[in-house]
Design a protein around this motif. Structure first.
Motif, PDB file in Angstrom:
ATOM      1  N   LEU A 946       0.820  -1.212   0.000  1.00  0.00           N
ATOM      2  CA  LEU A 946       0.000   0.000   0.000  1.00  0.00           C
ATOM      3  C   LEU A 946       0.852   1.260   0.000  1.00  0.00           C
ATOM      4  CD1 LEU A 946      -2.748  -1.165   2.518  1.00  0.00           C
ATOM      5  CD2 LEU A 946      -3.024  -0.816   0.062  1.00  0.00           C
ATOM      6  N   TRP A 947       1.898   1.261   0.826  1.00  0.00           N
ATOM      7  CA  TRP A 947       2.776   2.447   0.834  1.00  0.00           C
ATOM      8  C   TRP A 947       3.468   2.620  -0.515  1.00  0.00           C
ATOM      9  CZ3 TRP A 947       2.093   6.248   3.782  1.00  0.00           C
ATOM     10  CH2 TRP A 947       1.701   6.109   5.123  1.00  0.00           C
ATOM     11  N   THR A 948       3.795   1.509  -1.149  1.00  0.00           N
ATOM     12  CA  THR A 948       4.393   1.598  -2.485  1.00  0.00           C
ATOM     13  C   THR A 948       3.425   2.228  -3.459  1.00  0.00           C
ATOM     14  OG1 THR A 948       5.752  -0.355  -2.042  1.00  0.00           O
ATOM     15  CG2 THR A 948       5.437   0.266  -4.349  1.00  0.00           C
ATOM     16  N   ARG A 949       2.134   1.839  -3.372  1.00  0.00           N
ATOM     17  CA  ARG A 949       1.122   2.463  -4.234  1.00  0.00           C
ATOM     18  C   ARG A 949       1.039   3.958  -3.981  1.00  0.00           C
ATOM     19  NH1 ARG A 949      -2.644  -2.231  -4.435  1.00  0.00           N
ATOM     20  NH2 ARG A 949      -3.174  -2.538  -6.627  1.00  0.00           N
ATOM     21  N   ILE A 950       0.983   4.311  -2.711  1.00  0.00           N
ATOM     22  CA  ILE A 950       0.880   5.737  -2.373  1.00  0.00           C
ATOM     23  C   ILE A 950       2.088   6.492  -2.917  1.00  0.00           C
ATOM     24  CG2 ILE A 950       0.804   7.377  -0.461  1.00  0.00           C
ATOM     25  CD1 ILE A 950      -0.687   5.234   1.145  1.00  0.00           C
ATOM     26  N   PHE A 951       3.273   5.925  -2.695  1.00  0.00           N
ATOM     27  CA  PHE A 951       4.491   6.569  -3.202  1.00  0.00           C
ATOM     28  C   PHE A 951       4.428   6.753  -4.716  1.00  0.00           C
ATOM     29  CE2 PHE A 951       8.369   5.498  -5.494  1.00  0.00           C
ATOM     30  CZ  PHE A 951       9.159   6.594  -5.185  1.00  0.00           C
ATOM     31  N   LYS A 952       4.046   5.701  -5.415  1.00  0.00           N
ATOM     32  CA  LYS A 952       4.048   5.727  -6.872  1.00  0.00           C
ATOM     33  C   LYS A 952       3.152   6.844  -7.400  1.00  0.00           C
ATOM     34  CE  LYS A 952       2.631   2.962 -10.867  1.00  0.00           C
ATOM     35  NZ  LYS A 952       1.621   3.946 -11.294  1.00  0.00           N
ATOM     36  N   HIS A 953       1.942   6.927  -6.854  1.00  0.00           N
ATOM     37  CA  HIS A 953       0.996   7.906  -7.401  1.00  0.00           C
ATOM     38  C   HIS A 953       1.329   9.326  -6.945  1.00  0.00           C
ATOM     39  CE1 HIS A 953      -1.539   4.989  -9.383  1.00  0.00           C
ATOM     40  NE2 HIS A 953      -1.455   4.221  -8.311  1.00  0.00           N
ATOM     41  N   HIS A 954       1.878   9.487  -5.746  1.00  0.00           N
ATOM     42  CA  HIS A 954       2.370  10.820  -5.372  1.00  0.00           C
ATOM     43  C   HIS A 954       3.481  11.252  -6.322  1.00  0.00           C
ATOM     44  CE1 HIS A 954       0.178  12.202  -1.957  1.00  0.00           C
ATOM     45  NE2 HIS A 954       0.459  11.159  -1.191  1.00  0.00           N
ATOM     46  N   LEU A 955       4.349  10.318  -6.624  1.00  0.00           N
ATOM     47  CA  LEU A 955       5.444  10.645  -7.532  1.00  0.00           C
ATOM     48  C   LEU A 955       4.924  10.971  -8.925  1.00  0.00           C
ATOM     49  CD1 LEU A 955       8.519  10.818  -7.705  1.00  0.00           C
ATOM     50  CD2 LEU A 955       8.545   8.409  -8.371  1.00  0.00           C
ATOM     51  N   ASP A 956       3.919  10.214  -9.405  1.00  0.00           N
ATOM     52  CA  ASP A 956       3.354  10.502 -10.721  1.00  0.00           C
ATOM     53  C   ASP A 956       2.698  11.866 -10.766  1.00  0.00           C
ATOM     54  OD1 ASP A 956       4.210   8.060 -11.565  1.00  0.00           O
ATOM     55  OD2 ASP A 956       2.279   7.053 -11.320  1.00  0.00           O
ATOM     56  N   LEU A 957       2.115  12.267  -9.650  1.00  0.00           N
ATOM     57  CA  LEU A 957       1.439  13.561  -9.605  1.00  0.00           C
ATOM     58  C   LEU A 957       2.409  14.723  -9.369  1.00  0.00           C
ATOM     59  CD1 LEU A 957      -1.686  12.564  -7.476  1.00  0.00           C
ATOM     60  CD2 LEU A 957      -1.664  13.177  -9.893  1.00  0.00           C
ATOM     61  N   GLY A 958       3.686  14.415  -9.137  1.00  0.00           N
ATOM     62  CA  GLY A 958       4.643  15.488  -8.870  1.00  0.00           C
ATOM     63  C   GLY A 958       4.681  15.917  -7.427  1.00  0.00           C
ATOM     64  N   HIS A 959       4.037  15.149  -6.540  1.00  0.00           N
ATOM     65  CA  HIS A 959       4.077  15.460  -5.110  1.00  0.00           C
ATOM     66  C   HIS A 959       5.351  14.839  -4.531  1.00  0.00           C
ATOM     67  CE1 HIS A 959      -0.617  15.406  -5.427  1.00  0.00           C
ATOM     68  NE2 HIS A 959      -0.069  16.429  -6.048  1.00  0.00           N
ATOM     69  N   ASN A 960       6.470  15.493  -4.738  1.00  0.00           N
ATOM     70  CA  ASN A 960       7.750  14.882  -4.387  1.00  0.00           C
ATOM     71  C   ASN A 960       7.916  14.716  -2.886  1.00  0.00           C
ATOM     72  OD1 ASN A 960       8.211  14.976  -7.123  1.00  0.00           O
ATOM     73  ND2 ASN A 960       9.448  16.827  -7.046  1.00  0.00           N
ATOM     74  N   ARG A 961       7.525  15.719  -2.139  1.00  0.00           N
ATOM     75  CA  ARG A 961       7.654  15.643  -0.695  1.00  0.00           C
ATOM     76  C   ARG A 961       6.785  14.517  -0.137  1.00  0.00           C
ATOM     77  NH1 ARG A 961      11.086  16.517   3.083  1.00  0.00           N
ATOM     78  NH2 ARG A 961      11.649  18.410   1.957  1.00  0.00           N
ATOM     79  N   GLU A 962       5.536  14.417  -0.621  1.00  0.00           N
ATOM     80  CA  GLU A 962       4.645  13.358  -0.151  1.00  0.00           C
ATOM     81  C   GLU A 962       5.152  11.979  -0.574  1.00  0.00           C
ATOM     82  OE1 GLU A 962       3.810  16.029  -1.637  1.00  0.00           O
ATOM     83  OE2 GLU A 962       2.398  17.140  -0.378  1.00  0.00           O
ATOM     84  N   ALA A 963       5.727  11.901  -1.760  1.00  0.00           N
ATOM     85  CA  ALA A 963       6.279  10.629  -2.212  1.00  0.00           C
ATOM     86  C   ALA A 963       7.433  10.198  -1.313  1.00  0.00           C
ATOM     87  CB  ALA A 963       6.750  10.744  -3.659  1.00  0.00           C
ATOM     88  N   TYR A 964       8.290  11.157  -0.929  1.00  0.00           N
ATOM     89  CA  TYR A 964       9.405  10.812  -0.043  1.00  0.00           C
ATOM     90  C   TYR A 964       8.889  10.345   1.316  1.00  0.00           C
ATOM     91  CZ  TYR A 964      13.215  11.448   3.244  1.00  0.00           C
ATOM     92  OH  TYR A 964      14.139  11.251   4.246  1.00  0.00           O
ATOM     93  N   GLU A 965       7.869  11.036   1.828  1.00  0.00           N
ATOM     94  CA  GLU A 965       7.313  10.632   3.118  1.00  0.00           C
ATOM     95  C   GLU A 965       6.705   9.241   3.052  1.00  0.00           C
ATOM     96  OE1 GLU A 965       4.611  13.707   4.069  1.00  0.00           O
ATOM     97  OE2 GLU A 965       6.174  15.180   4.590  1.00  0.00           O
ATOM     98  N   ALA A 966       6.008   8.928   1.936  1.00  0.00           N
ATOM     99  CA  ALA A 966       5.465   7.581   1.780  1.00  0.00           C
ATOM    100  C   ALA A 966       6.585   6.553   1.708  1.00  0.00           C
ATOM    101  CB  ALA A 966       4.597   7.511   0.523  1.00  0.00           C
ATOM    102  N   LEU A 967       7.690   6.932   1.098  1.00  0.00           N
ATOM    103  CA  LEU A 967       8.844   6.031   0.998  1.00  0.00           C
ATOM    104  C   LEU A 967       9.406   5.724   2.382  1.00  0.00           C
ATOM    105  CD1 LEU A 967      11.730   6.477  -1.519  1.00  0.00           C
ATOM    106  CD2 LEU A 967      12.279   6.328   0.882  1.00  0.00           C
ATOM    107  N   THR A 968       9.512   6.746   3.200  1.00  0.00           N
ATOM    108  CA  THR A 968      10.077   6.524   4.530  1.00  0.00           C
ATOM    109  C   THR A 968       9.140   5.725   5.420  1.00  0.00           C
ATOM    110  OG1 THR A 968       9.163   8.657   5.269  1.00  0.00           O
ATOM    111  CG2 THR A 968      11.406   8.655   4.371  1.00  0.00           C
TER     112      THR A 968
END
Length: 1297
Positions: A946-968
């Protein structure tokens, strides 16, 4: 289950939505002239059913032909209840020959279908192939097959062998026809002068001539191809005139039954050619014989043969006041004589008889009353002692007036009524439109929607053209609208009534199917359920009911009948506005109880006291009202626990049963009619219940309020829903939209479900119920009916009343909202009917507690289709609450197969997430995945997904900060690394390096470095800038040595891999950056480590001496000075490349020594000297090269001088002499002198090198060079230099000279 059948039937009109009937025209010209006196016969009709139409495995299963005649035209149509027949309608025109009523006779042989036609002047035979000979397989599995009329133009209709012209003036009154075993076609004609004439055509496949035989009581006269003059026949009594004629083949003979004008029934033997029996029918008339004898009514007879009763004859004797049916049985005696025995007599009502049919046990009658309304009845002539007629409830005509509410648009209201599936045929609307247009244009073959637009445009144009004022109030315009639309509606009513004129009855003896053949369409009779029978029965029949099959208890059955009488009294009160208000309340989702109370208040306020008193008195006759209401409601409830699984297999022989457009229309309209009548019944019961509350005791009132009223409200809402669905049309959907929808459903693994498979429509347009029946329900119903019988199913005869009643009941149960089956909404979802799906969920929302979660899910699908993502997400979340409780959601999430699933909600969320990803809604995926994390519990694998999904779609949307937080937040290290790698790659590709460098990377620092390093070493250096990213990464964290290491590695790779001018420039920049980093740190730490490619060791286990193996683990420590050397070398390479771009590739891989030679060759002496100093190389090659260039300039031409300025300018020249003009040669010598002066050497090494170079080429040593030696190295050195000069051969010769 409300499947208890009564003795009555209900008429269902299977309207097909074709604006123009698709007939193919065929014309026969027999050469006849117009009949004298303008003979005109009334319109007629008839039908024919194949002999094997009741056999399931037969090609002719459920197949029949019907026809209608008008003037000299006959329209023939072949219909099937199982498959759609192509080219199944022809219009046959026999010029100048009006068709005789009842003059069409169809027979079948083993190979052919033969149609025998009698007109006023001719007889004709039409030979068609039998369906069994038209297909390669006996089992028809296609949705559409060819009709027997497909090749009608090849049937030799114009061939003289298939027709015969009658003599002038002998137009027959009635006729019969049959085929002999040898294929002869016999036409029995009753001429106006009396007697019977038989015209025989030879077999169609044999040569022969026409024969004519005349039968009369005294003798038999036969001539070939001609008629005997009437004068020879002798006198015939006018009473001998046959008014009705039928033929039947029995044993090896054919008997002609004639109903004569003198009310005698005469039976002729064609074999013996004489009258074998005469019966006076007045003997069976109990009263009014004189009136019967004087009557000039049209008497008729019908025949029927069955193995149990033999041959029976039914005669209808017409009289003004006492018409009756007499049923007789033909009995053979031992001496081959025949007699007729009376079985029963049945008196009929005084309506005008149109047609009647005799079956093995029943008489079916069709009448028209004084108001031109159709009346149908039937009776059993074997066991009906009281001679009672059973009711057939005709389909009511459309309302004469359309009720328009104050908040309704007149145009929309009229269009809804006109184009509903139940009221008007397309042909009636087209004819009304032509009249309304005053015949200015011909209506072509329009679609249903196009016709609707044409009607709207025509009426609105007519309204606009009549307006003379420019300003109208809204109310005035509304009045005008109602006026013009009501005129068009009245025109449609007129043509619908004309098309509804009944012409004949057709009964299929094999399947017991009864059809009413009307002028414009065919209607079918279906058995009436017991509860509908009670509600629809006339007063006469209702009061005569002694019991009902609803209950086996006679007292309770009597109470039910009395209660229904009370309900009917209530229904008579609720008319017009009150009925419409009740429907509107249900549409607006208002409480049925409150709406009922309002209606009851209106009834009491409108002065209906007498009626209320009548109802109260009638209620007193009911001994146990609560028990009667309970029994009635139980019969109305279609809720069932029966398994409605979609896994039942359907045998191939059953795959097309009741699948044609005719069957689809009939079944669905039957359901609609049932739903409409039962909705009214539930409404009236609910009103009666509230009235009972005002009159009953407290104990009864409590049970009524807590049990019966809620049940009745629920039933009312259910039947109102079925009524609405049956009249709701589907929306057209493009094929690409269906394909995309199927792709989305495949993500949910629903694409293989029969409920979501789109298929081609057999009706256009079709209602949502027709869509569901055609695509889903029909096969399931057939499987339910025949699935348990196994091999016996193929041997079961098809009994229309039983089967069609079961089909309608099971279809209603599949649609019943409180049943567990969820196939109908699933079908709407699969066929992209999202507007209709939203309306369905809206109507059942307040009161239906079944499949709540499933409804929320499909509603979410509908919202997704309309672009309302947040609403869809809310629906998906609500559906998750009951994912373990509903079959559809369990099948969706795969819980049916996975018995040990511990997180069903999480499985559900995963399916929804896949759907949202497939559609392309990343914001919703993020929201739902965040919600789903709480369902994962301590399962790290699922959390990671699930976190991988969240990271992927944040990254696709350009939400870099949110993608990094999902990664952590990802608890799984391997998934974390995958996400980190993707983050680095994507941000690099987007050039969002600032975000990438600024992230803190807590506990991930080494991993980030490793990822970037691996990417840097794996990709093209000039396309990606991973080294620069890594450099910035280390600089941002003040790790300068690491940054310098990165740039050093970058520069070294550039030197090896990118040997271009751009690569050399980049390499120099990288060395500068590395030097800068190393100079920022303390000297003792200013070193870097790199793998050493020069270290070689013996491989372990190696036995051969002298063989070395490279070991990549060897490292090399480089200090600041080493890096500076590399920088100088790179700088010299760049200088050479800039001076001579062609040498860039060579310079990129050259060593320091090689670079000195290249620089000297190019004239870049300053760079060469710098390189030699850096790498401690001797300057000798430089001085030799410069000396050589000076010599070349001194003895070269002008071109050499011009080229020399280029390399001279690249060096640091000494100060120019401005007092005189200086040449390139002078400047070169001055540059050499400057170098010798600047770079002193031991023992005048460089001076000697220059002199040696000069002398080796025979060039005299310049004086300045000798003087320089004196100055720098003393007189002794200069003398040596002078001696050295004199040793040369040239100078020696000069001295001797």
């Amino acid at each position: 289950m409300a499947a208890i059948l009564e003795r009555s039937f209900i008429e269902i009109c299977g309207f097909e939505r074709e604006t123009v009937p698709r007939f193919r025209d065929v014309t026969i010209n027999p050469g006849a002239s117009a009949p004298p006196g303008g003979v005109k016969y009334p319109d007629s009709a008839g039908g024919f059913s194949y002999e094997d139409s009741g056999k399931l495995l037969s090609v002719t299963s459920n197949r029949f032909i019907h026809w209608s005649t008008s003037g000299d035209t006959i329209q023939l149509v072949e219909q099937s209840l199982d498959v759609n027949l192509l080219n199944n309608a022809i219009r046959l025109k026999i010029l100048q020959c009006p068709l005789l009523p009842g003059g069409v006779h169809i027979h079948e042989t083993l190979n052919n279908v033969i149609i025998l036609i009698v007109t006023s002047q001719s007889v004709h035979r039409l030979v068609l192939p039998h369906p069994t000979n038209m297909y390669h397989s006996e089992l028809v599995t296609e949705l559409q097959v060819q009709s027997v009329f497909t090749d009608v133009r090849r049937a030799s209709v114009q061939d003289a062998a298939h027709s015969y012209m009658l003599p002038p003036g002998q137009s027959p009154i009635t006729s019969a026809a049959w085929l002999s075993p040898h294929g002869h076609a016999h036409f029995a004609l009753a001429p106006p002068s009396g007697g019977i004439t038989v015209v025989t055509l030879p077999p169609h496949d044999q040569q022969g001539s026409v024969s004519v035989l005349e039968l009369k009581q005294s003798s038999v006269i036969q001539r070939l191809a001609g008629w005997m003059p009437t004068a020879i026949r002798g006198e015939q009594s006018p009473s001998d005139l046959a008014v009705s004629l039928s033929a039947w083949s029995l044993d090896d003979d054919t008997f002609l039954f004639t109903m004569c004008q003198d009310l005698k029934l005469r039976v002729w033997s064609y074999k013996e050619q004489q009258c074998v029996l005469v019966t006076d029918l007045l003997d069976f008339v109990p009263a009014g014989r004189e009136e019967m004898r004087r009557s000039q009514g049209q008497h008729r007879l019908r025949l029927c043969f069955s193995p149990s009763t033999g041959l029976c004859v039914a005669v209808h004797l017409t009289a003004p006041s006492n018409s009756q049916f007499c049923v007789l049985q033909l009995v053979a005696s031992d001496n081959s004589r025949y007699s007729l025995e009376h079985i029963s007599t049945h008196f009929s009502t005084q309506e005008t008889l149109v047609d009647f049919v005799l079956t093995a046990t029943e008489i079916w009658g069709l009448w028209v009353d004084e108001d031109n309304q159709t009346v149908m009845k039937y009776t059993n002539f074997e066991h009906n002692v009281a001679a009672m007629w059973n009711q057939v409830f005709a389909q009511p005509a459309p309302e004469e007036e359309v009720h328009i509410g104050p908040d309704q648009d007149p145009r929309e209201t009229y269009l809804d009524v006109l184009f509903s599936p139940l009221r008007f045929t397309g042909a009636a609307i087209v004819k009304a439109l032509q009249i309304y247009r005053r015949g200015t244009e011909r209506i072509l073959d329009l679609t249903w929607d196009s016709l609707k637009k044409e009607v709207t445009l025509t009426v609105e144009n007519e309204l606009q053209s009549s307006v003379t004022q420019f300003e109208f109030t809204q109310e005035d315009y509304r009045v005008l609208q109602v006026d013009f639309w009501s005129k068009f509606y009245a025109c449609c009513l007129q043509y619908q009534e004309a098309l509804s004129t009944p012409l004949a009855l057709h009964v299929n003896q094999a399947t017991a199917m009864v059809c009413v053949l009307k002028k414009g369409f065919v209607s079918f009779l279906l058995p009436c359920f017991a509860v509908d029978h009670l509600y629809l029965s006339s007063e006469e029949h209702l009061f005569s009911e002694e019991d009902t099959p609803i209950s086996e208890d006679p007292e309770l059955g009597s109470d039910v009948v009395q209660l229904v009488q009370c309900v009917r009294l209530v229904g008579e009160c609720v008319q017009g506005d009150m009925a419409c208000e009740m429907d509107r309340a249900l549409d607006m989702l208002l409480s049925p109880e409150r709406a009922t109370e309002q209606v009851l208040e209106n009834l009491l306020a409108n002065g209906s006291d007498n009626l209320i008193e009548d109802i109260n008195n009638q209620l007193q006759e009911v001994r146990n009202p609560l028990a009667a209401m309970t029994a009635l409601l139980r019969e109305l409830d279609l809720e069932t626990d029966m398994e409605m699984s979609q896994s039942l297999s359907v045998r191939m022989s059953l795959s097309q049963l009741y699948g044609s457009s005719v069957s689809v229309s009939v079944v669905c309209q039957a359901l609609c009619q049932t739903a409409m009548s039962r909705a009214l019944l539930c409404r009236d019961i609910l009103i009666l219940q509230h009235l009972y509350l005002r009159l009953g005791d407290n104990v009864s009132s409590l049970q009524m309020q807590q049990d019966l009223i809620p049940r009745c409200c629920n039933l009312l809402c259910c039947y109102h829903l079925l009524k609405q669905l049956s009249q709701t049309f589907t929306s057209p959907v493009p094929l690409d939209t269906l394909d995309i929808n199927l792709q989305h459903l495949s993500v949910l693994k629903l694409s293989d479900s029969p409920a979501v498979l789109p298929s081609r429509s057999v009706l256009n347009p079709q209602t949502v119920v027709e869509l569901f029946y055609q695509n889903v329900a029909r096969k399931l119903i057939v499987a339910q009916l025949f699935g348990q019988r196994g091999a016996e199913a193929s041997q079961t005869p098809l009994h229309w009343p039983q089967l069609i009643s079961s089909v309608v009941t099971l279809l209603s149960q599949h649609l019943w909202p409180t049943n567990p089956s969820f196939l109908f909404p699933e079908c709407l979802m699969g066929n992209c009917q999202y507007t209709q799906l939203q309306e369905y969920v809206r109507l059942i929302g307040p009161w239906c507690q079944a499949n709540v979660g499933s409804c929320r899910f499909v509603l979410g699908q509908a919202y997704l289709a309309s672009g309302e993502g947040q609403k869809a997400l809310q629906c998906f979340q609500e559906a998750a609450e009951v994912v373990k409780e509903e079959e559809f959601l369990m099948r969706l999430t795969g819980l049916e197969e996975e018995t040990n699933t511990t997180a069903p909600r999480l499985s559900y969320y995963n399916k929804v997430l896949q759907l949202l990803e497939d559609i392309g809604l990343p914001e919703l995926v993020i929201n739902l995945a965040t919600l789903a994390i709480s369902e994962a519990g301590t399962d790290q694998r699922r959390q990671a997904a699930l976190w991988t999904r969240i990271f992927k779609h944040h990254l696709d949307l350009g939400h870099n900060r949110e993608a990094y937080e999902a990664l952590t937040q990802n608890p799984e290290h391997s998934s974390q690394l995958d996400c980190l790698r993707q983050l680095v790659v994507v941000l690099c590709e987007r050039a969002q390096l600032h975000d990438l460098v600024q992230f803190p990377y807590v506990n991930l620092h080494e991993e980030v470095v490793s990822i970037i390093e691996s990417r840097a070493r794996a990709v093209d250096l000039m396309t990606h800038n991973y080294y620069e990213l890594l450099y910035a990464f280390h600089i941002n964290r003040h790790n300068y040595r690491k940054a310098g290491t990165v740039m050093f590695e970058y520069s070294m790779r550039l030197g090896r891999e990118v040997r271009t001018l751009r690569g050399l420039q980049k390499q120099v920049d990288c060395f500068l950056a590395a030097l800068n980093c190393l100079r920022l740190i303390r000297p003792e730490y200013a070193w870097i480590v790199q793998p050493s490619s020069r270290a070689a060791v013996s491989r372990p286990g190696q036995t051969s001496p002298g063989k070395l193996a490279w070991v990549s683990r060897q490292i090399e420590i480089l200090e600041l000075k080493d890096v500076e050397k590399e920088y100088v070398l790179a700088r010299c390479r760049l200088t050479l490349g800039q001076h001579e771009p062609a040498c860039a590739a060579i310079a990129g891989g050259a060593s320091a020594v090689e670079m000195v030679a290249l620089l000297v060759q190019s004239g870049l002496f300053d760079s060469a000297i710098l390189l030699c100093h850096t790498f401690s190389l001797p300057l000798t090659p430089i001085f030799e090269g410069l000396t050589f260039k000076c010599m070349k300039l001194q003895y070269g031409g002008e071109q050499s001088q011009n080229e020399a300025w280029n390399w001279l300018a690249a060096n640091q020249l000494p100060s120019l002499i401005t007092t005189k003009e200086s040449s390139a040669t002078d400047e070169a010598w001055r540059l050499l002198a400057a170098y010798l002066e600047k770079h002193q050497s031991q023992n005048a090494q460089y001076h000697r090198c220059v002199i040696n170079r000069l002398l080796s080429h025979g060039v005299p040593v310049p004086d300045w060079l000798v003087n320089a030696c004196k100055v720098n190295y003393g007189h002794k050195s200069a003398c040596r230099m002078q001696q050295f000069r004199l040793r040369t051969p040239k100078l020696r010769c000069a001295r001797e000279y």
